[in-house]
Every structure is written in C-alpha cells, then in structure tokens.
Design an enzyme around this catalytic site. Structure first.
Site, mmCIF file in Angstrom:
data_model
loop_
_atom_site.group_PDB
_atom_site.id
_atom_site.type_symbol
_atom_site.label_atom_id
_atom_site.label_comp_id
_atom_site.label_asym_id
_atom_site.label_seq_id
_atom_site.Cartn_x
_atom_site.Cartn_y
_atom_site.Cartn_z
ATOM 1 N N GLU A 1 0.896 -1.167 0.000
ATOM 2 C CA GLU A 1 0.000 0.000 0.000
ATOM 3 C C GLU A 1 0.919 1.197 0.000
ATOM 4 O O GLU A 1 1.711 1.381 0.910
ATOM 5 C CB GLU A 1 -0.895 -0.093 1.241
ATOM 6 C CG GLU A 1 -2.070 0.857 1.202
ATOM 7 C CD GLU A 1 -1.846 1.988 2.154
ATOM 8 O OE1 GLU A 1 -1.305 3.015 1.689
ATOM 9 O OE2 GLU A 1 -2.206 1.859 3.333
ATOM 10 N N CYS B 1 -2.387 7.625 5.006
ATOM 11 C CA CYS B 1 -2.442 7.222 3.591
ATOM 12 C C CYS B 1 -3.680 7.783 2.920
ATOM 13 O O CYS B 1 -3.731 7.905 1.702
ATOM 14 C CB CYS B 1 -2.489 5.698 3.472
ATOM 15 S SG CYS B 1 -1.302 4.855 4.502
#
Lengths: 522, 522
Positions: free
Chosen positions: B260, B297
C-alpha cells in the site's frame, strides 16, 4: 475476420496459412496477420465497451454467455472438421471438447445469475457507537477491465477463443481481446464469428469481444503492453508465460497475469496399492499417458514409487503398454520437434534407462510415446530430469523408501496435480505425505489419473509456480471468475447512488450477502 | 529482543538507537541490528512452524489472536509512552490506535471462527453421469506460507508489528516475520514480546512469529528474497513498495506483494453542496488535513471543484484554517525533510498559488500545514502536481466545468479513496462520475472525509496501482485474510484423509459451503 473492431483490411499484408497438423503443410485458407494498429483498435473498442458491458444485469449477461454457447453449436460440424485438421486431434475428443466449451459457458451463466461472485458485504451504520459512530459501508466486486486471453495450442476449443479464460472474464464483466493460437486460425475464426454474432444478437457493443491472429510473438507482446488491458489469461509454455509476466510487470501500471505453464504431475504409487495391483495400474497409466498424444497440462509425467515387487509389475505392464502404443499426430511440428528433443535428451542421459518407445508412425508430426526410468538419487542430482516434456513422455523414479520418496517430492517445483494410488492400508503414509503435497500442487487426487479436468465449482486447475504464475487462483471451474474482479467499497452513499445489488431494496433477491459479518443467502 | 528465533547475540554488532520524534535525537535504548543470519533463522523457524500452525483448529487459532490482543493490553501504559516518544503522535491518537490494533485482532478471531475464509466447495460424485461419471471433488483454501510484514512508520501499532497485515496473515494460518520500522524500535519490541508471550501461552512453535529490526534497506531485501517467504505485506512509500515488488518478481519463485503505497485521495466538492456550505466544508476539510500531522495514507491531498461562489467560500475558510493550524511533530526527520521538500516544490511552481502555511513551530521535525491552489489546465499540464506530499499538504484544483473536472479525474493515477461532498441535487452529476471513480479507487465515500478507516467487513483499503500493488485486495478489514490463502482441491480422497472441514461429518457445523453450486450456511 474477427469479432469486433478488427477488419482484415487493417491487418498487415502477407497473411499466414492454416497448417494441417498431420502433414505440417499449409493446407487451409490464408489469414491476415494482425499488427500494432489492430491491437490498438481492439483495445480501444474493449475500453469503450467496458462501462456498458459491466453495467449489464446478471440475467442479461448470463443470457449472453448462453447465446455464445448456442452460436458455437450453431456452427455445426464445420467447426469439428476444421479443428481436426488444424490440431490433429480425433473427432470424439473434439466433440467432447466442444461440449466442455459450451458447458463451461453455461456454467458461468448460472454463476453470474447466482451472484455470489459479487461478494456483497454490508456493514450498516452505527450512529450511536462510542467514541465514534460507524458510517454505512458496503462492498461489491467489480470487473478489472479489458482482459487479454491467449489461446492454447492443445485445446483448440476449451482453452482458446471461447475457452475458460474468455468465459470467466466475460462472466466477470470484462471485455475480452483474444490472441488466437496460430496453430488453429480457422477454428479460432469460426468461434470468434460465433461470439460476434452473440454480441450483436445481445445488443452489446462490438468491443466486448475481439480476436487477433498472427504467427509471431510481437502481437501478444503488444497486447499485454497496451495500457487499456487490465489482466492477462494464458495457457502455454513456461517460456511464454514467463515472458508475459515480465512484460506485465514492466508496464507503467503492472497488471496481473494468470499463466498456466508447466507441470509434470507426480503420480505416487503407494506400497499396498502397488502390491495389490501393480500390473493393472501400469496398464491404466499408459491410457492416461498416451491420451491425446499426451498433450495435456495434467499429463502424468512423473511416477514415484518405492522399490518392490509391485513396482516391477507396474513397470513391466507400463513398458509393454507404451511399447505397443501407436504413434499419434501432435499439434504442430514445433511441438513435435520439442517432444523429440526432450525425449532424446532423456534417452541419452547416462542415469536414465529407456524402458519403452511407442510404435513408429508415418509423417513428420507423429509422436512416439516414451517411458523412462531412473533412481531417486539420480533424479535428485539432475534437475533436468524433472523438466516437463510436453507429450506422451513419463519417467519412473524408483525410491528406496518413504524418506527418499519424501525427499524427491520436497525437491519438486510447483505442480498442477499430484495423484495417490492407494489402498486403505496406505492411509498412514498418505496422511504423512498430504501436507507436503498440499504445498506443491493445486489438486490432489486419489485412485484416478490427473488427465480429465472436471469443470465444476470445486475444481482447482492451478498450483504453485511454475505450474502457474499465481497459485491464488484456478483457470478451470467457477472459481476462475474471481481472477477478474476487485473489491470497491461505498461509504455513506445515498440509496439512489448505490449499485442496485447493494441497495436496501435488493435484500431478499437470493444473492448472498455478508451483513454485519453474518452470511445471508438472500 | 524478539518474538522467536532471533537472539540478540546473533545480531550484528553496533546496534542502533531509538530516536525521539520531537527532537530527532537518539534518546531511547540501543537495539541490535539484525542481519542476514537473523533473516535466515527467522525464516527457517517460520517454515518449521508452518505445518503445525496451519493445522491449528479454528477455535485454537482464534483464541491465539485474542491472546495477542490481551498481551498487548497487558503491556500497559509503557507501550503508549514509548510510541508517543518514538512517533511524536499524541496520547489520545495512540490509545485509539491501540484499540484499533486489538480490535482487529479480535475481529480476525471471529472471522477465523466463522470459517467463511475456508471457501469450502463440495461437488459430490455423480457415478451415473453420461458419458463419464463425475468424481467427488472438494475445495478449501489453505495458507500460502510464511509471510513477511513490513511495519509502517505512520501507524506504530495498527500497521506495524501486530497490525493488520500480521493479524490477517496469522488468521489465515501463515507464520509471520515482521521487519519492524526503524522509527519505533522500542514500540515494536514491546509488541513483539507480547506476541511471543501469546505464542508461548498458546503452546505454538516459536517460529509462528519473529521480529527483525535494523536501520537500513538490506534487511528487508534479504527477507523478501528468502525462499521460505511466500508473500509480503507492506505499507509505506511508493519507492519502497516498488523496490519490494521488483525483488519479489525477480526471485526464482515469484511471490505476491501487497504494498500500500501512494494516494492523494481526491475530494470532489459538487456544486450544490459547495453552494450550500462552502465555508463549513472548508473548515471541516482542515480538520481532516491536519489530523495526525497529515500523516495518513488517506489524507485529502487533492480538492477538485468547479469554479463558483461556493468554491470561493470554501477556499477562504480552508485558507484561514490552515493558516491557524499549529505545527505538529512529524514521525521522523526524514519524513519531515521530504515534506519540506515537497511543499517547497509546490510553492515554487509558477502555476501554483500558495494559499496558506500553518504556524511555525519549534524544533526540527514540526511540519507546517500547507494549502495550494491551481487550475485544472495547469494540473493537467504538470504531472508533478499530482504526486503525493506525505503530510498535511493539499492542493485545490479549480475546474471550469464538469467536463474539465472529468478530464482531471480521468488523468489521475489509482487512489485509495475518492470523496464526494454532495447534496441531493448533486445526484445527477455524482452518478455520471461514479463509473469513473470506481475505476480509479478502492473506496468511494460521500459527505465525510477519507481519513479514519473503519475496520470492518465491507472496508476496502486498497485500490488500483500505484495506490497499491494489487487492486484485488484490501489491507484493512476482514477481507484482508484472502490475501494469504490459495485454493486446493481434493478429488476422490477417502473421508479419513480429507481435511476435517471438508469431510461429510463436518456438515452442519455452521461453516458456509457451496455444495453442487448451492450455498449453504451450515
């Protein structure tokens, strides 16, 4: 000549001819060689069709898949005749393969209707939760995008133009661009035209399906590199699969490659079964080995057994059976040449005994079955003895004891299948071997032969690298649809904006949903 | 210092010190630097533990996950204090993060118990089928093998040693080797010791969990290259993720990498919502942008809106809010330096207007929030404006009309999230944009902010490349377990040899099964 966006006048000049497997000579009609412009046109059409196609309802999409099956049957015997000429495979086999091809399209139609592939999950809002409320979150699977499918040489119908990769990708909602195998351009063209008729009859955009053909590797490379392609399905050689993986990873946006590549499918003859019926097993083995000239991904290319009388009886029967086997036309001269090279390398290996070769045949593409034998220590010492020889070639590895058998198994690469021939009294050894087998293969079978892959819900035709590029999937059976899907979640979206199947009004429609962690079946 | 196989005397000499985020100075204790021998020992222990661990029953494995949660709580306040010092994050955030960490361990415990992850499928034999009988075929998912998990800098608890990757891999039955993030070695060591206690208390082999630490990249590279590692979980930078993908693909046996990486999380302010509450949206946006120094994120790094009065009100409020935002300690000096470099590049770009910087702070690691503005045409002309600046930095892109907004969206790379701020009157434009958003992101949310990722069943924390390396998965929520599983099928195996959950005796145990294509819930 093809389904959608490709017209033959856009194809490059020259063309290539369909080759008869039996003679190795170009006998059929000439086909255009598609080039970069055709790839771009097919991918643009697929991209343009994607949002329309993925928005089709489950019933509409299922009916489309069934229509493809109908259209393939509608081609009539001309399809079988073309496939016989181009592949050298016999009529009964190709009629069976056509049934499998239409059967898996109909299976996927029912999978699409049932809707479990949508993976619906609903976590309702918890407005009063402390310290923070939970929003409403809902998940479904959506298709990845246009998929490139590479037709396989050894299944001109079931793993090609309308084969399992195409059927599962279309079922998932992905447009498909097929790169047809050059060994059967006429068969491919007939099937592609059938799919195109189904597309038109279903009122779908042409770009839902395209078919590209050409003799070289450039066409496939250009297809995998096209930025509109979102995933790749491939059945073929290890070299081919590795090349596609490399291309896919080197793209600015890497994409998944589902390549089914290389497997020698170990068959373990456990002691009690061998003792009870070594001879019968040897005879049955030859049937599996030589079927379809041995040109199956699941062909039993490796026999593992512990020394003993039963093994001698197996070897004697298998040697006799292979020695009496007729030579069979192989798919292409290239495949025949590779088979000759592979068997010659084994025959000239000092650690390998040639037990039998099948009868000689007439013509340049007939393969003679081959049976070899070696010891476990020789097999362990020379990796080359474990390489796949595509065709009716197998090697028996004689092991001193269970420990040595285990060592041989542990050293194997990933495989599609492992087979146990066993009696009830072999259960103890079998259960000791099973954890190791599970780590090596995608399918474990008992008292059968690995050839003959059932198209059903519980089938895994896959396995650890290099059997496939991605052990998390299967290329046969209904689970194959998952390869072309990815999850999206929707948080606090108004009912009017939610995908229909995630809206409150859809509850009770029979589609499975995980609601707050509890599975409901509608 | 670590869970299992690693003793500090095997670690390389030297050691490295824990650094306080606020001062950038080594203040904590020294930790050994693990090297290749430690990687090999940890992977050997994981491999040795794998068959034992994967054979644990669902209840046993669930209880183990819960025990880890208990042991983490048992560390007490020392864990929070260490994490505060090492990360610079405030107490309330870290207490919440600890709750999330233990919560997701407990969620996975219940997922393991429910057993849907086993993916059971049974196609019973059809002995009388024509032309050929169907064998009995049964399928279950098995774990991939030992998993390498890379701790993330920005979630020292929830995405680190016992974070989501570790929890989902352990739930799947995979031993885990964590490469702890060097920014929080003490936090990591405390959690690793808690896991080791849970392993011991559960009577499991030590190799079920190991924890490696060191300041450089070599350690992680060696871990990904170890032949015993079967998959990789990573949360971090794009450069780091791409490097791991490359290493994993170059192995003799390639393995999946779940990285990720990079996302700027577009927030779309739709016209009616903007008109109705531009100012309030601007204020709320600043809260999401600056939370945790913007080190999420899912931080809203890109605002897209169509020109108009509402947008002016939004910009005014957001400018005021960012201008008044206190500087916040960032996780590491390296992250702070990269933030400074990224914001300086935007500030010096001739097409970009700096709307506001937050207040200056004392100390070398305090980040000042930053808000920029540009036009759609400038954004489209310069790819660099769409790169992630990790931290509290965001850019507003002013679009002339819906068509231009659509063009900007279409040009974006893959993202974790997209957010719609909308009123009922915006539904028409929203539904036109949704198909495009679905292709770009893993989660679409309405009238909220992307920060704050719910750990639940329907969550997708994932998305198309480069948001992640594999859009087919999520790294948060119960679906994350699927990343570490693969299917195996069993054909005609005797009941005594079948995995217990696939045997006839297990029917009715409450685990979902697809029997002949029909889903049963036990």
């Amino acid at each position: 000549m093809t389904g959608a966006a490709i017209s033959s006048d856009r194809a490059e000049s020259g063309g290539f001819r369909s080759v008869a497997a039996e003679t190795g000579q170009p006998e059929g009609e000439a086909f255009p060689v598609h080039g970069p412009a055709d790839v771009a046109a097919a991918c643009a059409a697929a991209e343009a069709a994607f949002d329309i196609y993925r928005a089709t309802g489950r019933e509409e999409r299922a009916a489309f898949l069934e229509r493809i099956a109908d259209e393939i049957m509608g081609i009539g015997d001309g399809l079988i005749v073309a496939a016989m000429r181009e592949s050298g495979l016999p009529r009964a086999r190709l009629e069976g393969e056509r049934g499998r091809t239409t059967g898996q399209l109909r299976l996927f139609a029912n999978v699409v209707r049932a809707g479990a592939w949508l993976g619906l999950r609903i976590d309702p809002a918890l407005p009063d939760r402390q310290p923070l409320p939970r929003p409403d979150i809902r998940l479904r699977m959506i298709p990845l995008g246009p998929v490139a499918v590479f037709g396989a040489s050894n299944f001109p119908l079931a793993f090609s133009t309308a084969g399992g990769d195409t059927a599962s990708a279309l079922a998932a909602g992905c447009p498909v661009v097929v790169k047809g195998h050059p060994a059967h351009p006429e068969t491919g063209a007939l099937v592609a035209a059938a799919i195109a008729r189904a597309v038109a009859a279903s009122g779908l955009p042409e770009g839902v399906f395209s078919h590209l053909v050409g003799p070289g590797n450039d066409l496939g490379a250009a297809l995998v590199q096209d930025p509109r392609i979102a995933a790749v399905g491939f059945t073929g050689s290890r070299g081919g699969g590795l090349a596609l993986m490399k291309l896919a990873q080197a793209r600015p946006v890497p994409i998944p490659v589902y390549a089914e590549m290389s497997s020698i499918n170990p068959v373990l003859l456990l002691p009690e079964a061998l003792k009870a019926r070594g001879q019968a097993l040897g005879q049955a083995f030859v049937g599996s080995l030589t079927m379809g000239a041995g040109q199956f991904c699941t062909n039993p290319g490796l026999i593992l057994a512990i020394e003993g009388e039963g093994l001698d009886a197996f070897v004697a029967a298998a040697t006799e059976g292979v020695g009496g086997a007729d030579a069979q036309v192989m798919l292409t001269t290239g495949i025949h040449d590779a088979f000759e090279k592979g068997t010659a390398a084994l025959a000239s290996n000092g650690s390998v005994e040639t037990l039998a070769r099948g009868r000689e045949g007439n013509g340049c593409t007939r393969g003679q079955a081959a049976l070899f034998q070696t010891t476990a220590s020789a097999f362990l010492a020379d990796k080359a003895l474990g390489h796949e020889v595509f065709g009716a070639s197998s090697i028996i590895v004689r092991c001193r004891d269970e420990a040595e058998l285990r060592t041989v198994l542990a050293g194997l690469e990933g495989q599609l299948t492992a087979t146990l021939h066993m009696d009830a009294a072999d259960e103890a050894i079998a259960s000791r071997l099973l954890p190791l087998l599970e780590r090596k293969v995608g399918r474990i079978l008992a008292n059968g032969w690995p050839t003959g892959v059932e198209v059903c819900h519980a089938m895994v035709h896959g396995g650890p690298f290099p059997a496939t590029s991605d052990a998390r999937t299967t290329s046969v059976g209904s689970l194959a649809i998952d390869r072309f899907l990815r999850p999206v979640s929707y948080q606090n979206l108004a009912q009017a904006l939610l995908p229909a199947e995630l809206g409150d009004a859809a509850a009770g429609d029979g589609v499975p949903r995980l609601v707050d962690g509890v599975l409901t079946t509608g």
